[in-house]
Structures are given as structure tokens and as C-alpha cells.
Scaffold this motif. Structure first.
Motif, PDB file in Angstrom:
ATOM      1  N   GLN A   1     -16.384 -12.343 -14.610  1.00  0.00           N
ATOM      2  CA  GLN A   1     -16.161 -11.417 -15.731  1.00  0.00           C
ATOM      3  C   GLN A   1     -16.396  -9.973 -15.291  1.00  0.00           C
ATOM      4  N   ALA A   2     -17.537  -9.776 -14.623  1.00  0.00           N
ATOM      5  CA  ALA A   2     -17.892  -8.417 -14.183  1.00  0.00           C
ATOM      6  C   ALA A   2     -16.903  -7.919 -13.127  1.00  0.00           C
ATOM      7  N   TRP A   3     -16.507  -8.801 -12.235  1.00  0.00           N
ATOM      8  CA  TRP A   3     -15.626  -8.395 -11.127  1.00  0.00           C
ATOM      9  C   TRP A   3     -14.230  -7.983 -11.608  1.00  0.00           C
ATOM     10  N   HIS A   4     -13.825  -8.498 -12.789  1.00  0.00           N
ATOM     11  CA  HIS A   4     -12.504  -8.128 -13.315  1.00  0.00           C
ATOM     12  C   HIS A   4     -12.362  -6.622 -13.511  1.00  0.00           C
ATOM     13  N   SER A   5     -13.506  -5.938 -13.728  1.00  0.00           N
ATOM     14  CA  SER A   5     -13.407  -4.480 -13.944  1.00  0.00           C
ATOM     15  C   SER A   5     -13.283  -3.712 -12.629  1.00  0.00           C
ATOM     16  N   LEU A   6     -13.385  -4.416 -11.519  1.00  0.00           N
ATOM     17  CA  LEU A   6     -13.318  -3.743 -10.217  1.00  0.00           C
ATOM     18  C   LEU A   6     -11.863  -3.513  -9.807  1.00  0.00           C
ATOM     19  N   ARG A   7     -11.238  -2.554 -10.452  1.00  0.00           N
ATOM     20  CA  ARG A   7      -9.871  -2.178 -10.112  1.00  0.00           C
ATOM     21  C   ARG A   7      -9.711  -0.710 -10.453  1.00  0.00           C
ATOM     22  N   SER A   8      -8.807  -0.040  -9.780  1.00  0.00           N
ATOM     23  CA  SER A   8      -8.593   1.375 -10.066  1.00  0.00           C
ATOM     24  C   SER A   8      -7.983   1.531 -11.450  1.00  0.00           C
ATOM     25  N   ASP A   9      -8.473   2.504 -12.224  1.00  0.00           N
ATOM     26  CA  ASP A   9      -7.895   2.770 -13.538  1.00  0.00           C
ATOM     27  C   ASP A   9      -6.446   3.238 -13.354  1.00  0.00           C
ATOM     28  N   PRO A  10      -5.585   2.922 -14.328  1.00  0.00           N
ATOM     29  CA  PRO A  10      -4.158   3.243 -14.168  1.00  0.00           C
ATOM     30  C   PRO A  10      -3.901   4.719 -13.835  1.00  0.00           C
ATOM     31  N   GLN A  11      -4.677   5.631 -14.421  1.00  0.00           N
ATOM     32  CA  GLN A  11      -4.412   7.058 -14.192  1.00  0.00           C
ATOM     33  C   GLN A  11      -5.217   7.639 -13.027  1.00  0.00           C
ATOM     34  N   ALA A  12      -5.950   6.799 -12.320  1.00  0.00           N
ATOM     35  CA  ALA A  12      -6.837   7.321 -11.271  1.00  0.00           C
ATOM     36  C   ALA A  12      -6.025   8.055 -10.212  1.00  0.00           C
ATOM     37  N   GLU A  13      -6.615   9.149  -9.729  1.00  0.00           N
ATOM     38  CA  GLU A  13      -5.897   9.948  -8.727  1.00  0.00           C
ATOM     39  C   GLU A  13      -6.438   9.698  -7.333  1.00  0.00           C
ATOM     40  N   PHE A  14      -5.525   9.637  -6.393  1.00  0.00           N
ATOM     41  CA  PHE A  14      -5.891   9.460  -4.989  1.00  0.00           C
ATOM     42  C   PHE A  14      -5.608  10.757  -4.243  1.00  0.00           C
ATOM     43  N   ASP A  15      -6.381  11.021  -3.200  1.00  0.00           N
ATOM     44  CA  ASP A  15      -6.153  12.229  -2.404  1.00  0.00           C
ATOM     45  C   ASP A  15      -4.868  12.112  -1.599  1.00  0.00           C
ATOM     46  N   ARG A  16      -4.488  10.873  -1.295  1.00  0.00           N
ATOM     47  CA  ARG A  16      -3.259  10.692  -0.527  1.00  0.00           C
ATOM     48  C   ARG A  16      -2.639   9.339  -0.874  1.00  0.00           C
ATOM     49  N   GLU A  17      -1.325   9.316  -0.996  1.00  0.00           N
ATOM     50  CA  GLU A  17      -0.609   8.074  -1.306  1.00  0.00           C
ATOM     51  C   GLU A  17       0.375   7.791  -0.182  1.00  0.00           C
ATOM     52  N   VAL A  18       0.405   6.555   0.278  1.00  0.00           N
ATOM     53  CA  VAL A  18       1.368   6.139   1.297  1.00  0.00           C
ATOM     54  C   VAL A  18       2.055   4.898   0.756  1.00  0.00           C
ATOM     55  N   THR A  19       3.379   4.802   0.908  1.00  0.00           N
ATOM     56  CA  THR A  19       4.051   3.583   0.459  1.00  0.00           C
ATOM     57  C   THR A  19       4.778   2.931   1.632  1.00  0.00           C
ATOM     58  N   ILE A  20       4.800   1.622   1.602  1.00  0.00           N
ATOM     59  CA  ILE A  20       5.468   0.855   2.659  1.00  0.00           C
ATOM     60  C   ILE A  20       6.396  -0.151   1.989  1.00  0.00           C
ATOM     61  N   ASP A  21       7.610  -0.224   2.494  1.00  0.00           N
ATOM     62  CA  ASP A  21       8.569  -1.217   2.020  1.00  0.00           C
ATOM     63  C   ASP A  21       8.453  -2.445   2.922  1.00  0.00           C
ATOM     64  N   ALA A  22       7.809  -3.490   2.400  1.00  0.00           N
ATOM     65  CA  ALA A  22       7.545  -4.674   3.231  1.00  0.00           C
ATOM     66  C   ALA A  22       8.831  -5.327   3.699  1.00  0.00           C
ATOM     67  N   SER A  23       9.873  -5.254   2.867  1.00  0.00           N
ATOM     68  CA  SER A  23      11.097  -5.986   3.213  1.00  0.00           C
ATOM     69  C   SER A  23      11.778  -5.406   4.447  1.00  0.00           C
ATOM     70  N   ALA A  24      11.394  -4.167   4.829  1.00  0.00           N
ATOM     71  CA  ALA A  24      12.000  -3.540   6.000  1.00  0.00           C
ATOM     72  C   ALA A  24      11.199  -3.789   7.284  1.00  0.00           C
ATOM     73  N   LEU A  25      10.093  -4.548   7.180  1.00  0.00           N
ATOM     74  CA  LEU A  25       9.247  -4.740   8.364  1.00  0.00           C
ATOM     75  C   LEU A  25       9.841  -5.776   9.316  1.00  0.00           C
ATOM     76  N   ALA A  26       9.544  -5.596  10.596  1.00  0.00           N
ATOM     77  CA  ALA A  26       9.898  -6.578  11.617  1.00  0.00           C
ATOM     78  C   ALA A  26       8.622  -6.908  12.374  1.00  0.00           C
ATOM     79  N   PRO A  27       8.595  -8.016  13.132  1.00  0.00           N
ATOM     80  CA  PRO A  27       7.402  -8.269  13.950  1.00  0.00           C
ATOM     81  C   PRO A  27       7.129  -7.039  14.814  1.00  0.00           C
ATOM     82  N   THR A  28       5.883  -6.567  14.752  1.00  0.00           N
ATOM     83  CA  THR A  28       5.518  -5.283  15.350  1.00  0.00           C
ATOM     84  C   THR A  28       4.428  -5.520  16.385  1.00  0.00           C
TER      85      THR A  28
END
Ligand code: SF4
Lengths: 476, 205
Positions: free
Chosen positions: A267-294
Motif C-alpha cells: 500500500q505504502a509503496w504504491h505512492s512511490l512514483r513521480s507525480d504527473p506534473q513533476a519536473e525533471f532537470d533533463r529528459e531523454v527519450t529512446i525509441d526501443a523499436s529502433a534498437l539493435a543488438p549493441t
């Protein structure tokens, strides 16, 4: 200084903020905070800190929150005939833990294994915990939503004496991974791709939260691999909000809460998530479908490319410092510019380390090797005695040995070579580990980092190989 | 820990990026007690390599140097504090670089070694500076955060907390012990807020 009585602000918070705020004892005006430490993990290398403790004639403050484990120096064969220097390292840990009433998962303990494999499997890594260890890959435990980071010997001594640590709040980076992972790719490929794109110092001063549909779909093993490699991007730590996958994994684990206490904890652990409006100092996005064995071609984890690529050519690089770094790495690795990665012959393979030695890792390597013979020698070291036992129950050990690979006991082994498992000078090793630094696997050794399936593929062909092409061949 | 305020010393250039702590001290030398001295193991394997710039450390021109200059991401990798022991025991009091591994930088400060952060361009310029390469001393002024080379100077960055610690030679443990009351009060309220946070040692059901 201000003592904290819970934060009053209603500003949306990141998961990182939430765990941080729950552990602050004191905020100092200069920006340092004194944090409570829920778990402190020790290994053979902790002798420097025990020495500092002895010098001050101090006691270890909270033995009940401190756990020792023998992993860095343990032999993976002939444990009864240890070299005296190595035996001294292991004995020193045993004596120090006994003297300070610390629970030890020692050499003969059925729970022995690599600290970042055994501790989570024992249910000692819980969501929302702050955990430290004198080992940089402590970030691994972030897979469970723990705030876990590596510290140096002086800090280890500080935690031993006070169960607290001074820290400055890190910046927050969110790495969002969306899409389905293509066949032949997994957490290792996400991590190597991330490090290659942002650099080995790309996340310096940051804590990373991994989010997105691809992360949610990862198994706990995959999450552990991903968080493990956060430090190779320079991050203090990496973590993932706990979810049903996490809770299911924790249920029934030896040191996890039990019965009603477990349900209350969830029950307590369910609250351990970032709030929807929380701000990050930096955002990076990755498209998994474009990955190859690296995999890596050079001497830092940022020198990573998809298997279909060729080595870079310093002559085409404008920036003089970068060109110098690339040619130095090519020289050390014994490679030429513009060489196809899948043409590079290897001398041996290693499957193990806190990055990729869990049951799922061993299964994925075994699936590639089943019924076939490796053309180069190699070592398979499961992450813990428990993983070893499970792998043997599933018959994986027989697949490895039938392929000609050596199946040995659990430990850090050839990841760092402290126990004597070394890649000989000048030899090239396809390895599931986390660091391809010069000499990491032994003086003069050359390391290519990749996933367990890719290492297995390289073992079969004797050169770096796209595991997907093997699968096609065998289906025909 | 000896305080560090102003340092006048020779500076050895190490024109490399990503000098990881495995390079600073290879793992096989870490079994010894600190008292034995770690200086001889500093950059051990690189110094064996005839083509490596780390060979400069063994040249007469840099005997007694106390400052090291490097590129980006210095001290990345393993958390081994032995990397700092090797630097400190060799005689280094300051590393100038355009980036540091977080754990390394923190370990350095705890051993009285200053991680002085400059821009990539400034690091390149220092690495290429002729007077430095000939062994002329430079000045590190920690209170003013300047590096003085001949008659020009550049600024460096350092976390303010670390600066105070280095200037005073402070040790954290003594300071923390003075917060014992706050720690005890935290424990009381934390036990109520997070009852699940303790390891459960009862046998599995
Ligand atoms: S397996 Fe390697 S990276 Fe992991 S804890 Fe051991 S030495 Fe460190």
C-alpha cells in the motif's frame, strides 16, 4: 541548519524527491543534507573502512542494517586451495563482520553471491529504501525503486559509525523508453545505446528515473541490468518506480516484510512514483523499436555501436581531442578504422558479473548455445550460489559445458579479475560485464561489452556476431 | 586532513579523457593496507606503456609535481577510494580536469585532494601550455578559485561545501556526531512512518 518535520510544499515531486525527503535528518544551509541509510552493504574491499573504524576505536552503529558478503575476491574454483593473499581478503571480511555482529553471507553460505545479485534476491532491497555500498554498481538496486548508490571508503566508515550520509540533492533526469524491443535486444542494449548517446559522463550529477512502456514491460532481471549500468553514464544512481512486477518479485523473499505487514508495505509503496506534473532537470527519450543488438568496440562504455556498424575513423573526426581518444582506443583494442564489428575475431567469452548473471541472463545465453559447440573457450559464473542451483535444476549448466564452456562458482570473477580469473594480455573477450576499461579484465585485456545472447553468439562463431542472424540460420 | 589554501607546484599534463579509476590504480594492487603507501601504483599500467603520456610522471621535469591536468570525465568508474590514495601518496594535492566522476570527486575531497573543474577549452589550453610542459610551477588559489599560470589566470569551479572542507581540513564524522539528537528524533518518527523499512528476520511463512 534546519531539522525536517516533513515537507509542507505541495509542489509535484519526482520519485527521487519523495525518497530523498523521507530520509532527510538535517538540511544544512550550504546545501548538504544528512540522510538516513536503510541498508549498508559490505564486501572484502571494505577493509579500508574497518581500518578507519579501528583507528578511532569506534563501533559499528547499526549492525542490524549492515550486511557483509564475500564476492570480489572469492575463487570460482578450488575454494579449498585459495592463494594466501586472497584468503586473507576473505578472512579479513569474516573477522571484521564477526567483531561487529554483522550478518555475513560468506564463502560457505548458500546465499553467497555477488552483492548486487544476492541482496535483492534476499528481499533486502525494498522500494523507497536508501542503500549504500562501497561499490559503484550499487545503482543496481534502483530496479526495486530503491535509492541506491556507491560510496568511497571514507563514506563507508562514516555510514558504519553513524548510519547516515551527507549528500547534495542530485539533479533529476528522466529516461523514457517507449515501444517494443525488437527480437534479439533487451535491457543491455537500451543501456549501451543510452550511454553511447549521452556519453559516459552524460548523467554526471544526476539521478536517473527510467520510465515508459518498455521499462514497465521489463522483467526484474532486465530492470536490474539497466539500473546497474546507470553509473556507466556517469549517474549517481538509476531507479524505476515499483509496480506489480516489483511487488510480485518481493513477496515471500526471506528478509522482506511478511503477511499483513507485506500488504501494508505494498500500500505504502504504491505512492512511490513521480507525480504527473513533476519536473525533471533533463529528459531523454529512446525509441526501443529502433534498437539493435549493441556492443562496445573501444575502452569506455560510451564507445558502443549496433552490431551492423563499423569502427569509427578518427581521420573523419573534426574535434582533435575526440579523434585522439578514438585512435587511442582503436590502438589499445588492436582494431583498425572502418572495420566491420561482425568481422572481429575473439579469443574467449565471459558470462557473469552483477550486470548479467541472473537466471534470465543464463537462460538467454543457453538458448543460443543449446546443442552447439563454442569455437572459443569461456567461463560462465552465475551471480549467486542460488542462481547456480536454479540453473543446474533447469539443466543450463549442461548446455554450457556441452558447448565447451566452463561452469564455475559465483563471484565477481572475470568482471574485475581480483580473484585471479583473468583475460590474458592481448586477448579479446566478448563479455556480459559492465566495464571495457583498459586492463579491467587483466593487464592488456581487450573487452567487448554486450548482452548474454550476443556473447553466446560470439562463442559459437568465434567472432562478434549478430545473434539474430544465427537464429535465422538455425530456423532454415 | 591537511588544509589546502594556496598551492604553488609543478603540474603534470595527462592529455586523456575518461581516465577511469581502474587506470588510476589497477584492481590487483588493492589488497594492501593503506599504510604500505599506494603512490607507486598510480597509473601503473599506463606508465608501463612507452607510448602513453602517463610516462611524463616519471620524467625529471615533473619530479615533485603536486598538480595533475587531464581532460573530461576524470576518475569515472569504480568507487575505489584507493584511486585517490594512489594520487595522494604520489604527492598530488589537486587534479584539474573538465569533468570528474561524482564518487571520485567526493573521495578526493575526503583525502584533501582538490578536484578543480575547468571548461573543456581551458583544459585543452592548459594541456598544451609550453611553460607547464617544461615544468614551470603554477599557482592554485582555492579561496579565490583561480589557477595562475605565468601572468595570466583562469577560474575553476568547486562545490562550495567541498571548498570549505578543503580549506579547513574538516572531517565529516565529527560533525555528524554533533547531530546525534536529530538522528534519534528522526529514527522515532521514521519507525512510525515506514514500519516496513527494517529487514524482517522472522522465518518465511
Ligand atoms: S561483478 Fe564486477 S561490477 Fe559487479 S560488483 Fe563485482 S566487480 Fe563490481
Amino acid at each position: 541548519m534546519t531539522e525536517r518535520a516533513g515537507s509542507l510544499s505541495s509542489r509535484p515531486k519526482t520519485l527521487i524527491d519523495k525518497i530523498w525527503d523521507a530520509h532527510v535528518i538535517v538540511d544544512r544551509e550550504d546545501g548538504q543534507s544528512l540522510l538516513w541509510v536503510d541498508r549498508h552493504l559490505l564486501h572484502e574491499g571494505s577493509f579500508h573502512a574497518f581500518d578507519q573504524l579501528a583507528k578511532r576505536q569506534a563501533r559499528l552503529h547499526r549492525p542490524d542494517l549492515t550486511f557483509g558478503i564475500a564476492d570480489h575476491y572469492v575463487p570460482t574454483r578450488n575454494r579449498n586451495a585459495m592463494q594466501p593473499e586472497i584468503k586473507r581478503m576473505v578472512d579479513q571480511l569474516t573477522d571484521n563482520c564477526a567483531r561487529h555482529d554483522v550478518t555475513l553471507f560468506g564463502l560457505d553460505d548458500p546465499r553467497q553471491g555477488i552483492v548486487h545479485v544476492t541482496i535483492p534476491a534476499q528481499g533486502l532491497t525494498l522500494p523507497g529504501n536508501i542503500m549504500v555500498c562501497g561499490d559503484s554498481h550499487t545503482s543496481t538496486h534502483g530496479a526495486f525503486g530503491a535509492y541506491a548508490f556507491g560510496i568511497g571508503a571514507s563514506e563507508v566508515a562514516h555510514v558504519m559509525m553513524t548510519q547516515t550520509i551527507w549528500q547534495k540533492r542530485p539533479k533529476a533526469m528522466r529516461v523514457t523508453v517507449e515501444g517494443a524491443l525488437p527480437e534479439g535486444t533487451g535491457a543491455k542494449d537500451i543501456a549501451l545505446h543510452l550511454i553511447a548517446s549521452i556519453g559516459a559522463d552524460g548523467a554526471q550529477g544526476h539521478a536517473i528515473e527510467y520510465a515508459g512502456s518498455t521499462i514497465r514491460a521489463l522483467s526484474m532481471e532486465g530492470r536490474l541490468t539497466l539500473c546497474n549500468l546507470s553509473i556507466e553514464a556517469g549517474a549517481r544512481l538509476g531507479l524505476i518506480a515499483p509496480d506489480d512486477t516489483t511487488f510480485a518479485c518481493l513477496r515471500g523473499k526471506p528478509f522482506a516484510p511478511k503477511g499483513d505487514a507485506f500488504e501494508a508495505a505494498v500500500q505504502a509503496w504504491h505512492s512511490l512514483r513521480s507525480d504527473p506534473q513533476a519536473e525533471f532537470d533533463r529528459e531523454v527519450t529512446i525509441d526501443a523499436s529502433a534498437l539493435a543488438p549493441t556492443l562496445t568496440w573501444g575502452t569506455t562504455p560510451e564507445q558502443a555501436l549496433p552490431i551492423s556498424a563499423s569502427t569509427p575513423d578518427p581521420a573523419t573526426i573534426q574535434d582533435a581531442a575526440r579523434a585522439r581518444t578514438i585512435s587511442d582506443a582503436l590502438d589499445y583494442m588492436g582494431l583498425k578504422p572502418n572495420q566491420r564489428l561482425d568481422s572481429i575475431a575473439i579469443d574467449r567469452v565471459f558470462i557473469g558479473s552483477c550486470t548479467n548473471s541472473r537466471i534470465e541472463d543464463l537462460r538467454s545465453a543457453a538458448a543460443v548455445l543449446e546443442g552447439k559447440r563454442a569455437t572459443v573457450p569461456g567461463l560462465v559464473s552465475p551471480g549467486s550460489a542460488a542462481v547456480k542451483q536454479q540453473a543446474e535444476a533447469e539443466g543450463l549448466d549442461r548446455i554450457f559445458t556441452a558447448a565447451g564452456l566452463e561452469w564455475v562458482e559465483a563471484g565477481c570473477s572475470m568482471c574485475v579479475g581480483m580473484n585471479g580469473d583473468l583475460v590474458p594480455a592481448g586477448e579479446r573477450c566478448a563479455s556480459t560485464t559492465n566495464r571495457n576499461f583498459k586492463g579491467r579484465q587483466g593487464p592488456g585485456s581487450r573487452t567487448h561489452l554486450m548482452s548474454p545472447a550476443m556473447v553466446a553468439a560470439a562463442a559459437l562463431t568465434g567472432h562478434l556476431t549478430d545473434v539474430r542472424t544465427l537464429a535465422k540460420v538455425s530456423h532454415r | 586532513m591537511t588544509p589546502l589554501i594556496v598551492l604553488d607546484a609543478k603540474a603534470c599534463p595527462l592529455p586523456l579523457d575518461n581516465v577511469d579509476t581502474d587506470q588510476l590504480i589497477p584492481a590487483r594492487f588493492m589488497k594492501r593496507p593503506r599504510g604500505d603507501g599506494y603512490g607507486q601504483f598510480l597509473l601503473h599500467d599506463l606508465r608501463q606503456d612507452a607510448a602513453s603520456p602517463a610516462r611524463l610522471l616519471d620524467q625529471d621535469a615533473f619530479k615533485g609535481c603536486e598538480i595533475l591536468i587531464a581532460g573530461r570525465n576524470f576518475g569515472c568508474g569504480s568507487s575505489r577510494e584507493a584511486a585517490v590514495y594512489a594520487l595522494a601518496d604520489f604527492g598530488f594535492r589537486c587534479v584539474i580536469a573538465s569533468g570528474f566522476g561524482d564518487i571520485f570527486a567526493s573521495n578526493a575531497v575526503k583525502n584533501g585532494v582538490l578536484p578543480a573543474l575547468v571548461s573543456a577549452e581551458q583544459a585543452e589550453a592548459l594541456l598544451a601550455d609550453d611553460s607547464i610542459r617544461q615544468g614551470a610551477p603554477i599557482r592554485i588559489d582555492l579561496p579565490g578559485q583561480h589557477i595562475r599560470i605565468g601572468n595570466h589566470s583562469i577560474d575553476f569551479a568547486i562545490d562550495p561545501v567541498w571548498k570549505t572542507q578543503l580549506l579547513n581540513g574538516w572531517d565529516d564524522i565529527d560533525m555528524t556526531v554533533s547531530y546525534a539528537g536529530a538522528i534519534a528524533r528522526f529514527n522515532q518518527s521514521d519507525a512510525l512512518a515506514r514500519p516496513w523499512a527494517q529487514p524482517d528476520r522472522s522465518p518465511a511463512q
